[in-house]
Write a protein that holds these residues in place. Structure first.
Motif, short mmCIF file in Angstrom:
data_model
loop_
_atom_site.label_atom_id
_atom_site.label_comp_id
_atom_site.label_asym_id
_atom_site.label_seq_id
_atom_site.Cartn_x
_atom_site.Cartn_y
_atom_site.Cartn_z
N ASN A 1 -6.47 -0.07 4.25
CA ASN A 1 -6.38 0.75 3.10
C ASN A 1 -6.52 -0.19 1.72
O ASN A 1 -7.04 0.29 0.76
CB ASN A 1 -4.92 1.64 2.97
CG ASN A 1 -5.02 2.73 3.87
OD1 ASN A 1 -4.22 2.93 4.66
ND2 ASN A 1 -5.82 3.48 3.56
N ASN B 1 -9.75 -1.36 1.11
CA ASN B 1 -10.34 -0.23 0.40
C ASN B 1 -10.35 -0.48 -1.28
O ASN B 1 -10.80 -0.41 -2.03
CB ASN B 1 -10.20 1.01 0.77
CG ASN B 1 -11.02 1.10 2.19
OD1 ASN B 1 -12.06 0.14 2.39
ND2 ASN B 1 -10.72 2.03 3.01
N CYS C 1 -11.77 -1.16 -5.60
CA CYS C 1 -12.17 -0.30 -6.63
C CYS C 1 -12.48 -0.83 -7.98
O CYS C 1 -12.03 -1.90 -8.36
CB CYS C 1 -10.73 0.62 -6.75
SG CYS C 1 -10.44 1.33 -5.26
N GLN D 1 -8.60 6.56 -3.37
CA GLN D 1 -8.24 5.91 -2.37
C GLN D 1 -6.71 6.18 -1.97
O GLN D 1 -6.58 6.29 -0.63
CB GLN D 1 -8.18 4.38 -2.64
CG GLN D 1 -9.67 3.59 -2.63
CD GLN D 1 -10.27 3.91 -1.29
OE1 GLN D 1 -9.78 4.06 -0.22
NE2 GLN D 1 -11.69 3.99 -1.42
#
Lengths: 260, 365
Positions: free
Chosen positions: B29, B32, B36, B45
């Motif tokens: 996570n 990711n 951004c 997200q």
């Protein structure tokens, strides 16, 4: 004359010609002085512009670092410490002093930053955790404020100089394009008027002289005629009377010349 | 033995908390998230984990509102767990909130000292540290009144008793008050988990002792490091060290005598973990800047603070390997707090376009 309208309302006399000449000289000196001042100011202005550019870039960088260090504080302390900081700050640590700088007669304020030593109101903030970050953040912000102060003094100088340069340039242009031509025109006008008067006077004199000459010639002729007539009338008396009468006539003729 | 009857009262809570633990953000996570470009992407997200709570945020929210919303989720989950807890677990969870209460009380004391309208401060208080009589604190207008009639009524009263008088509140720096309270709180909590009949000899006592000992040491080290160059005297400093922990008593004694970073390093030499932290920090920042999260400089080395957080997270993660223990509630709260800090940090980095430091978060899953 082309600039007939653009001249000062003066009587074309020799006195005002003198005044005008003095004025022209003054205007020229003033013009060159102002021109130099304007150049000095412009030089300074350019320098300030360049420094503002630098300061702004620097401020951008410093502020970025500073706000990141604030984020670090938030991360390390794990909460908002704003209130605590606000309440524990008692006296200003970072102060500025205003000074004046003289650039060709223009007073520019400059701000000088200084920190008062030993004034650490929130040294203990974040004692349990994050204290180092708080202190570092404070230092970074102090640097940021320093950059801001520098920028502020530059900006103030920029605005003031801009104003002054405009005024000076307006004066330079006014002198160059209005006052000097007008004074020159006036001088030209006075000169031409005076010449005109001179010529008139000369002509008048000539006329008078002519008239005198004519009158004299006529008188002479008359005298001659009279003498001849007298000579013809009594030849005996002629010898005795000749001298004085001649002297008188010559003196009278001379006198008349002198009179004028 | 403890497993026999644990689930009668606490099984549900344990299940719930373990469920919450599974919803914590994982390394994937975070990977990711750091890719951004905008806060909106980040919000997207976070959608699966925080969905409902972020829904009310406007587009491109500020990082502080993002942090506030993520905290809201923690608070609401905590309240749910607390409402379902009974007996000694309920007491345990109350203990958990005392730490936040100390912060809130310190905030209110600051407000009262400066004669501000303390009512405005209630909004700023940490919701986990909310207690029933807290609004009453606002009634007090001077510090004596606050001490005599109001603080006595709070759950924190025992921590004031004996170590702080009302004159102290007036004279001492609020940070010292806060740290004194925190020291008393840690000692009390430590005492509680080790003497309460429901917890003695259970994994709870074991795990919580480890966590609290670490917390105590961390505070002692931090206080020492942060007090250099301030008017805090060594004797006063010594009073702020909790009287337990891996460093106690020898290390704390040495800490109380330390004059600089080197002195602190010598004091913690006896504990392998701290020794390695200091070696890493010492290499990274040198004696001048031990906590090297400097603005712009030395971004490579991890700061001491970072390593402490990392260690705390690892201990918390380890707590979940044990069963039949209350410690998982504590561990879960700490993990979630770290997660909120991580999210805030990443959001700040994105908002300020400072991607090079974005990897500074701590993820243990």
């Amino acid at each position: 004359m082309s600039g007939a309208a653009d001249r000062e309302a003066v009587f074309p006399t020799r006195q005002s010609l003198g005044l005008m000449k003095a004025k022209l000289k003054g205007a020229e000196t003033g013009h060159s002085l102002l021109k130099r001042k304007s150049e000095a100011l412009t030089k300074r202005f350019r320098e300030i512009t360049r420094r503002i550019d630098e300061a702004k870039r620097k401020m951008g960088r410093v502020m970025q670092i500073a706000s990141l260090s604030l984020a670090e504080v938030t991360y390390a302390v794990g909460g908002n410490i704003g209130y605590q900081i606000q309440e524990s700050a008692k006296a200003a640590r970072f102060r500025i002093r205003a000074k004046q700088e003289n650039v060709s007669g223009v007073l520019l304020p400059t701000f000088e930053a200084y920190t008062t030593e030993g004034n650490n109101d929130f040294a203990m903030t974040g004692l349990g955790k994050g204290g180092q970050q708080v202190q570092r953040c404070r230092e970074t912000y102090a640097r940021a404020v320093e950059a801001l102060v520098e920028l502020a003094s530059l900006q103030t100088a920029f605005v003031i100089l801009d104003e002054v340069i405009k005024v000076v340039n307006r004066r330079v242009n006014a002198i160059e394009h209005v006052i000097i031509p007008r004074t020159e025109n006036t001088i030209k006008y006075i000169n031409s008027e005076l010449d005109e008067l001179d010529r008139e006077e000369f002509y008048r004199l000539k006329k008078v002289a002519n008239k005198k000459q004519r009158d004299n010639a006529a008188q002479d002729a008359e005298m001659k005629a009279r003498k001849e007539a007298q000579g013809a009338m009594d030849e005996k008396d002629q010898v005795a009377d000749d001298g004085p009468s001649d002297i008188l006539g010559a003196a009278a003729a001379e006198d008349e010349d002198v009179i004028f | 033995m403890e497993g026999l009857l644990f689930n009668v009262n606490n099984g549900y809570i344990e299940g719930i908390v373990r469920g919450y633990r599974n919803s914590l953000l994982t390394g994937a996570n975070y990977t990711n998230m750091i890719q951004c470009e905008t806060i909106d992407d980040l919000k997207l997200q976070l959608g699966p984990a925080y969905g409902d709570f972020l829904a009310s945020l406007p587009p491109n929210p500020s990082t502080s509102s993002l942090a506030a919303k993520t905290t809201d989720k923690l608070v609401s989950e905590f309240r749910y767990v607390r409402a379902n807890a009974v007996g000694s677990l309920a007491k345990f969870m109350d203990y958990l909130t005392y730490g936040y209460m100390i912060d809130n009380v310190a905030l209110l004391i600051t407000g009262t000292l400066h004669e501000r309208d303390t009512r405005e401060l209630l909004d700023r208080c940490h919701p986990l540290g909310w207690f029933e009589t807290m609004p009453v604190l606002c009634v007090a207008t001077n510090i004596e009144e606050l001490y005599n009639s109001v603080l006595i009524e709070t759950p924190l009263a025992p921590y004031f008793k004996g170590s702080l008088s009302h004159q102290d509140l007036d004279e001492l720096n609020i940070e010292i008050v806060r740290n004194t309270l925190y020291k008393n709180y840690l000692e009390d909590f430590y005492n509680f988990v080790n003497t309460h009949p429901d917890m003695v000899g259970t994994p709870t006592a074991e795990v919580m002792s480890e966590i609290l000992e670490f917390e105590a040491d961390r505070r002692a080290i931090n206080i020492t490091l942060n007090s250099f160059g301030t008017e805090l005297s060594k004797a006063d400093r010594k009073k702020l060290y909790p009287s337990f922990g891996l460093l106690y008593p020898e290390g704390t004694l040495m800490l109380s005598r330390a004059d600089d970073f080197e002195g602190v390093r010598l004091a913690v030499e006896g504990v392998q973990d701290y020794k390695s932290f200091f070696e890493a920090a010492g290499l990274g920042g040198g004696p001048g800047g031990p906590g090297n999260m400097a603005g712009g400089t030395g971004s490579e080395g991890k700061s001491l603070e970072d390593m402490f957080y990392q260690k705390e997270m690892e201990i918390s993660k380890g707590a979940f390997t044990r069963q039949f223990t209350f410690a998982i509630v504590y561990a879960w709260v700490k993990l979630r707090e770290q997660e909120i800090r991580n999210i805030t940090w990443i959001a700040e980095c994105i908002a300020q376009n400072q991607k090079e430091r974005i990897g500074n978060y701590i993820s243990v899953f």
